[in-house]
Design an enzyme around this catalytic site. Structure first.
Site, PDB file in Angstrom:
ATOM      1  N   SER A 123     -50.629  10.072  15.946  1.00 25.90           N
ATOM      2  CA  SER A 123     -51.952   9.743  16.462  1.00 25.90           C
ATOM      3  C   SER A 123     -52.844   9.127  15.402  1.00 25.90           C
ATOM      4  O   SER A 123     -52.887   9.574  14.265  1.00 25.90           O
ATOM      5  CB  SER A 123     -52.631  11.006  17.009  1.00 25.90           C
ATOM      6  N   CYS A 124     -53.542   8.057  15.796  1.00 22.17           N
ATOM      7  CA  CYS A 124     -54.555   7.469  14.914  1.00 22.17           C
ATOM      8  C   CYS A 124     -55.933   7.987  15.276  1.00 22.17           C
ATOM      9  O   CYS A 124     -56.918   7.608  14.669  1.00 22.17           O
ATOM     10  CB  CYS A 124     -54.526   5.938  15.020  1.00 22.17           C
TER      11      CYS A 124
END
Length: 280
Positions: A123-124
């Protein structure tokens, strides 16, 4: 924007989450307290479900939820046109609302593959999108379009507040408006979430077969990357926002051929990209 119009009825099984509930509050004003009734902007958890599979949960104003679902589906490119949505059901559940959409199996297969990629990625932290490449997707390049007068933008900015019924009552709702080139405010949609307001607007326009190229988009919010992406994908040639854009929003608008206006007020505004579409 759309190749077909959704003409199937929306099935609704709802007890109803209030859009603008009232509550007795204590207010301090002029040196003393008073008790009075205040209107509050409604908010509820809203799940979007495709062919029985939950895809996303967002907080929304519980109004025009069918249009929100259509706009979201188009903005996320889950389908290519509104005619591919073959059914919509809206039902209250224990903690909020479910919007259940039916889409072709081919589209669903692609969505499931996309969902698997999301689960497997790192996840960013950007709205559930799990990579920079996916977050900054390639946008279509908008074709040239006729200019509009600066005075039209100023007049619309002055006229829009009278069309913001939820915000007038609560002071807590964003608006997205489609404005014809002559200054007519054709459609307005509101929500506590600025992204939701824009998705509701594009959903309503798709349903009515209105072409974004025949006017411009007006937002009562700041202009971030996601708002530029949604505007360009929908096909709006001009985006007017009352607050500031981000640097990346300006870069994306420039690359997409989108005229981006920020700090917009009846007294004036800044044009950041493709200023040929605005004349004095």
């Amino acid at each position: 924007m759309s190749e077909a119009v959704l003409d199937r009825p929306v099935r609704k099984r709802r007890r109803g989450h209030p859009v603008m509930p009232s509550r007795m509050v204590r207010r301090f004003q002029d040196g003393h307290f008073v008790e009075r009734s205040e209107t509050i902007a409604g908010e509820c958890a809203t799940a979007i479900v495709y062919n029985g599979v939950s895809f996303s949960v967002m907080m929304t104003t519980p109004q025009h939820l069918d249009e929100f679902a259509i706009g979201f589906t188009l903005a996320e490119q889950i389908v290519q046109h509104v005619g591919e949505i073959t059914g919509i059901e809206i039902e209250d559940v224990v903690l909020g609302v479910e919007i259940r959409l039916s889409i072709p199996q081919g589209r669903m297969d692609k969505l499931l593959e996309r969902r698997r990629m999301v689960i497997a990625g790192t996840s960013c932290g950007m709205c559930g999108i799990l990579s920079i490449e996916r977050a900054l997707r390639t946008l279509p390049v908008l074709p040239p379009s006729p200019p509009i007068r600066a005075r039209v933008v100023q007049e619309v900015l002055a006229a829009l507040p009278a069309r913001q019924s939820i915000n007038h009552e609560t002071g807590a709702a964003h608006a997205a408006a489609f404005v014809a080139n002559d200054g007519e405010i054709v459609l307005v949609r509101e929500d506590v979430g600025r992204h939701n307001a824009l998705d509701k607007l594009t959903g309503a326009m798709a349903r009515a077969a209105l072409e974004p190229a025949n006017g411009f988009l007006l937002l009562t919010s700041r202009c971030s990357t996601e708002m530029v992406q949604k505007a360009a994908i929908a096909g709006f040639p001009i985006l007017v926002a009352i607050s500031a854009p981000t640097t990346l929003a300006v870069e994306l608008a420039d690359a997409a051929g989108l005229t981006l206006i920020g700090f917009a007020r009846p007294s004036g505004f800044n044009i950041y990209t493709h200023d040929y579409r605005i004349t004095g």
